[in-house]
Scaffold this motif. Sequence first.
Motif, PDB file in Angstrom:
ATOM      1  N   LEU A  78       0.851  -1.194   0.000  1.00 31.78           N
ATOM      2  CA  LEU A  78       0.000   0.000   0.000  1.00 31.78           C
ATOM      3  C   LEU A  78       0.884   1.240   0.000  1.00 31.78           C
ATOM      4  CD1 LEU A  78      -3.118   0.350   0.137  1.00 31.78           C
ATOM      5  CD2 LEU A  78      -2.847   0.809   2.578  1.00 31.78           C
ATOM      6  N   ARG A  79       0.616   2.158  -0.927  1.00 31.53           N
ATOM      7  CA  ARG A  79       1.449   3.359  -1.019  1.00 31.53           C
ATOM      8  C   ARG A  79       0.609   4.559  -1.449  1.00 31.53           C
ATOM      9  NH1 ARG A  79       2.208   0.141  -5.418  1.00 31.53           N
ATOM     10  NH2 ARG A  79       2.189   1.134  -7.487  1.00 31.53           N
ATOM     11  N   ASP A  80       1.182   5.743  -1.289  1.00 28.86           N
ATOM     12  CA  ASP A  80       0.467   6.973  -1.635  1.00 28.86           C
ATOM     13  C   ASP A  80       0.339   7.107  -3.155  1.00 28.86           C
ATOM     14  OD1 ASP A  80       0.327   7.626   1.038  1.00 28.86           O
ATOM     15  OD2 ASP A  80       2.108   8.912   0.987  1.00 28.86           O
ATOM     16  N   VAL A  81      -0.750   7.769  -3.590  1.00 32.48           N
ATOM     17  CA  VAL A  81      -0.896   8.060  -5.021  1.00 32.48           C
ATOM     18  C   VAL A  81       0.082   9.163  -5.407  1.00 32.48           C
ATOM     19  CG1 VAL A  81      -3.337   7.410  -4.991  1.00 32.48           C
ATOM     20  CG2 VAL A  81      -2.701   9.810  -4.713  1.00 32.48           C
ATOM     21  N   ARG A  82       0.383   9.232  -6.692  1.00 33.52           N
ATOM     22  CA  ARG A  82       1.363  10.207  -7.173  1.00 33.52           C
ATOM     23  C   ARG A  82       0.740  11.267  -8.078  1.00 33.52           C
ATOM     24  NH1 ARG A  82       6.217   5.933  -8.825  1.00 33.52           N
ATOM     25  NH2 ARG A  82       6.537   5.084  -6.723  1.00 33.52           N
ATOM     26  N   TRP A  83      -0.568  11.167  -8.326  1.00 32.21           N
ATOM     27  CA  TRP A  83      -1.197  12.098  -9.243  1.00 32.21           C
ATOM     28  C   TRP A  83      -2.101  13.069  -8.479  1.00 32.21           C
ATOM     29  CZ3 TRP A  83      -2.298   6.859  -9.002  1.00 32.21           C
ATOM     30  CH2 TRP A  83      -3.569   6.506  -8.540  1.00 32.21           C
ATOM     31  N   TYR A  84      -2.554  14.089  -9.166  1.00 33.05           N
ATOM     32  CA  TYR A  84      -3.442  15.097  -8.567  1.00 33.05           C
ATOM     33  C   TYR A  84      -4.824  14.509  -8.335  1.00 33.05           C
ATOM     34  CZ  TYR A  84      -6.860  18.871  -8.498  1.00 33.05           C
ATOM     35  OH  TYR A  84      -7.918  19.670  -8.168  1.00 33.05           O
ATOM     36  N   VAL A  85      -5.341  14.708  -7.133  1.00 32.04           N
ATOM     37  CA  VAL A  85      -6.703  14.293  -6.779  1.00 32.04           C
ATOM     38  C   VAL A  85      -7.420  15.505  -6.191  1.00 32.04           C
ATOM     39  CG1 VAL A  85      -8.126  12.752  -5.394  1.00 32.04           C
ATOM     40  CG2 VAL A  85      -5.936  11.941  -6.294  1.00 32.04           C
ATOM     41  N   PRO A  86      -8.579  15.923  -6.756  1.00 31.26           N
ATOM     42  CA  PRO A  86      -9.289  17.102  -6.235  1.00 31.26           C
ATOM     43  C   PRO A  86      -9.860  16.855  -4.850  1.00 31.26           C
ATOM     44  CG  PRO A  86     -10.621  15.997  -7.882  1.00 31.26           C
ATOM     45  CD  PRO A  86      -9.282  15.317  -7.904  1.00 31.26           C
ATOM     46  N   GLU A  87     -10.114  17.921  -4.129  1.00 29.65           N
ATOM     47  CA  GLU A  87     -10.681  17.821  -2.778  1.00 29.65           C
ATOM     48  C   GLU A  87     -12.063  17.179  -2.812  1.00 29.65           C
ATOM     49  OE1 GLU A  87      -9.470  18.551   0.262  1.00 29.65           O
ATOM     50  OE2 GLU A  87      -7.517  18.994  -0.620  1.00 29.65           O
ATOM     51  N   THR A  88     -12.894  17.590  -3.766  1.00 30.38           N
ATOM     52  CA  THR A  88     -14.199  16.972  -3.994  1.00 30.38           C
ATOM     53  C   THR A  88     -14.292  16.660  -5.473  1.00 30.38           C
ATOM     54  OG1 THR A  88     -15.296  19.112  -4.329  1.00 30.38           O
ATOM     55  CG2 THR A  88     -15.322  18.219  -2.088  1.00 30.38           C
ATOM     56  N   PHE A  89     -15.106  15.672  -5.822  1.00 36.71           N
ATOM     57  CA  PHE A  89     -15.161  15.222  -7.195  1.00 36.71           C
ATOM     58  C   PHE A  89     -16.192  15.978  -8.046  1.00 36.71           C
ATOM     59  CE2 PHE A  89     -13.834  11.146  -5.003  1.00 36.71           C
ATOM     60  CZ  PHE A  89     -12.468  11.379  -5.230  1.00 36.71           C
ATOM     61  N   GLY A  90     -17.204  16.563  -7.419  1.00 33.75           N
ATOM     62  CA  GLY A  90     -18.245  17.292  -8.142  1.00 33.75           C
ATOM     63  C   GLY A  90     -18.240  18.767  -7.778  1.00 33.75           C
ATOM     64  N   VAL A  91     -18.622  19.617  -8.730  1.00 33.96           N
ATOM     65  CA  VAL A  91     -18.595  21.060  -8.471  1.00 33.96           C
ATOM     66  C   VAL A  91     -19.669  21.468  -7.457  1.00 33.96           C
ATOM     67  CG1 VAL A  91     -17.601  21.632 -10.710  1.00 33.96           C
ATOM     68  CG2 VAL A  91     -20.094  21.462 -10.486  1.00 33.96           C
ATOM     69  N   ASP A  92     -20.728  20.657  -7.316  1.00 34.74           N
ATOM     70  CA  ASP A  92     -21.793  20.997  -6.378  1.00 34.74           C
ATOM     71  C   ASP A  92     -21.727  20.168  -5.088  1.00 34.74           C
ATOM     72  OD1 ASP A  92     -23.019  22.889  -8.016  1.00 34.74           O
ATOM     73  OD2 ASP A  92     -24.166  21.363  -9.091  1.00 34.74           O
ATOM     74  N   ASP A  93     -20.653  19.389  -4.897  1.00 29.75           N
ATOM     75  CA  ASP A  93     -20.575  18.556  -3.699  1.00 29.75           C
ATOM     76  C   ASP A  93     -20.549  19.418  -2.453  1.00 29.75           C
ATOM     77  OD1 ASP A  93     -20.467  16.469  -5.424  1.00 29.75           O
ATOM     78  OD2 ASP A  93     -18.458  15.784  -4.888  1.00 29.75           O
ATOM     79  N   PRO A  94     -21.481  19.183  -1.511  1.00 26.64           N
ATOM     80  CA  PRO A  94     -21.488  19.978  -0.289  1.00 26.64           C
ATOM     81  C   PRO A  94     -20.382  19.555   0.665  1.00 26.64           C
ATOM     82  CG  PRO A  94     -23.168  18.274  -0.165  1.00 26.64           C
ATOM     83  CD  PRO A  94     -22.553  18.186  -1.539  1.00 26.64           C
ATOM     84  N   ALA A  95     -19.925  20.498   1.463  1.00 23.91           N
ATOM     85  CA  ALA A  95     -18.963  20.185   2.524  1.00 23.91           C
ATOM     86  C   ALA A  95     -19.735  19.661   3.721  1.00 23.91           C
ATOM     87  CB  ALA A  95     -18.171  21.430   2.892  1.00 23.91           C
TER      88      ALA A  95
END
Length: 343
Positions: free
Chosen positions: A325-342
């Motif tokens: 198991l290891r960390d990913v190396r690519w960019y991952v957004p904080e949320t996946f959808g523009v309307d995703d609520p916090a």
Amino acid sequence: MPSHLLSIDALDRDAVDHLIRIAGRMEPIAQRRKVTRVLEGAVLGNLFFEASTRTRISFNAAFCRLGGSVCDTTGFTFSSMAKGESLYDTSRVMGGYVDAIVMRHPEQGSVAEFAEATRVPVINGGDGPGEHPSQALLDVYTITKEFARLGKPLAGAHLLLTGDLKYGRTVHSLIKLLSLFDPLRITLVSPPGLEMPQPLIDRVASRGHRIEIRPSLADDFSDVDVIYATRIQRERFTTEMTESFQELTADYVVDRGFLDRRCNASTFVMHPLPRDSRPGANDLSVDLNGDPRLAIFRQTDNGIPMRMAIFAHLLKVEEEIDRDLRDVRWYVPETFGVDDPAL
């Protein structure tokens, strides 16, 4: 749990809880924070003879995130079944090519018949109006996570199932799965002629759950914890049924107004998708987009860890999840959808 996943009937509460625990361990991988290669070298065969977006792609993504690869086919046109090949022959051939199979077919019972010819694990991705067991598992996984987030106990909760309860295979599998839990209150609301099959109602009631049937959503649902809405399955209608449901009223639409007027602030909404967003479709309303009570995209996201858990269990690698198991190396957004609520 047996070597295939064909129906909720084959699961007991221990098996469900076990899969939920494995799915929880899969979360960092599904959320693109960690990488594992536990299925490196394994091949998944996807056989989808009926339209699919989420189920097919999420099974693909789940297998790939475990390090495997996928062979995909969609529709009868691109299959030897168009030449008259039997389910038995197709199954035996595929079993010689791949390490696991996900199958969707328009005829109820077809996936079980297919699985009889192979020892390779087969997962039912939907068999006509029959069942959709992996959807029910991810739905229950979503329910348990949402209740934990809200700090509420699941025992004694009130769930509203609405829409096409006759042909909606997702609700058939879901209500079977819910029957394994501590007593719940389940209210059923559907258009006339699309009621939940009586044997399923009797089965759930016999296990101590309280079942209520109401004619429409024009009522007080302020004590409902979960709304599970389903699309009208018009593709399964006869010609006569299609004509009779041409002018389905808005009495069965879940929208922002319904939640605000008839439910409570913590009621959350689920839907197996796709929802019909066309005007006059009378499906789950798009006016709930961006509302934190709308859990449908959290629900689809939960399909990845649950389907990873199913693969890990059926292919017997669940104890090796953390290997390499290891960390990913690519960019991952904080949320996946523009309307995703916090949340």
